[in-house]
Design an enzyme around this catalytic site. Structure first.
Site: not given
Length: 326
Positions: A61, A195
């Protein structure tokens, strides 16, 4: 550019001729200011780029964005500035969330679109591709339609050839598409990506598994693992008992990230030993959400990075001698 064909044929030779040095960076949205600032302080001290010291960089991320940038020699200070200067633009709520509030916005879609983030990633990474990295890379994401983990990798093995021509801005978008916050990253690779923090917010074991797969003995793996702050989890049991998204809200994200991070850290220590893993992190004095863009909270992240650098670089953990001397 590295000679990846030679690396595939002969394996990766550690830069210090003994240990495989790994840098692992957690996810955490705007809290990526903390690892970016910490690493910027190291670059200021050494006068060298972070990628000159590590063999493998892994990030998820926001940590994935930082990892990608470091791998091609973008200075950590520039990444910190990217976050600080553009935080409010990246995390500008959609109209419905501005009118009806965060809770309603999350019920009806993502809180933010990714147009500004995409623009900034393209400006930052330009035409860099995965193959342009000066270290090995592993960047976790999720293939949504298969509900399966996806790890973007440099072509450092004969089996790895799918990702080498992916633009880095695409991979950065794919690893950071946090549900509720941003839309999925679609149209940049087959399918839609989510993500990587949903399964590897602390990606330290992705790094260790990669090293093992390439024949590195456990006692020859050294990891510098940098978090984005142990989030204050203050939810009462009433939230869990009541259940439902309206009650959980972002508490479910904090719960998942904390639990995954602690378990990953503990497993990594069992695998390679406490002496080969240094964890740089802090306990936040205030609640810092992934989208906490207030100036006061960003300054907290920068202050904590300054404080941890003073405590760990040459003192408590002696990060300097273990990772930044070749």
């Amino acid at each position: 550019m590295l000679n990846w064909d030679e690396i595939k044929e002969n394996g990766w030779k550690p830069k210090n001729d003994e240990y495989l040095r790994v840098l692992s960076i957690d996810g955490g949205g705007i809290r990526g200011v903390f690892p970016a600032k910490y690493l910027a302080l190291i670059e200021n001290k050494t006068g060298k780029k972070i990628n000159e010291y590590f063999d493998l960089i892994v990030g998820t991320s926001t940590g994935g964005i930082i990892a990608l940038a470091l791998s091609v020699g973008i200075e950590a200070g520039n990444i910190e500035n990217l976050y600080v200067k553009n935080a409010k633009s990246i995390f500008k709520k959609k109209l419905i969330a501005r009118i009806f509030g965060k809770k309603v916005g999350m019920l009806l879609g993502s809180l933010y679109d990714n147009k500004i983030l995409t623009k900034l990633l393209k400006e930052t990474f330009k035409d860099y591709k995965i193959i342009d990295a000066d270290t090995m890379l592993c960047i976790p994401s999720i293939e949504h339609i298969k509900a399966m983990p996806k790890v973007y990798k440099t072509p450092h093995n004969k089996l790895f050839h799918m990702d080498k021509d992916m633009y880095m801005w695409q991979v950065a978008l794919a690893t950071s598409a946090a549900p509720f916050y941003f839309p999925p990253a679609c149209g940049i690779d087959d399918g839609c990506k989510l993500d990587g923090g949903l399964w590897a917010n602390n990606p330290v074991n992705v790094a260790i598994a990669e090293a093992i797969f390439h024949g590195i003995p456990l006692n020859k793996i050294k990891v510098l693992s940098i978090g984005t702050g142990d989030q204050m989890y203050t939810a009462s049991n009433n939230i869990a008992e009541s259940s439902g998204l309206v009650n959980w809200r972002t508490n479910i994200i904090d719960l998942t990230m904390n639990a995954q991070s602690y378990s990953a850290d503990n497993m990594a220590k069992y695998l390679i030993g406490n002496e080969n893993l240094i964890r740089i992190n802090f306990q936040s004095p205030k609640k810092l959400d992934l989208d906490s863009v207030e100036e006061e909270k960003i300054k907290i992240l920068q202050h904590e990075a300054d404080d941890m650098f003073k405590k760990t670089y040459r003192n408590e953990d002696n990060v300097e001698s273990k990772f930044f001397s070749i």
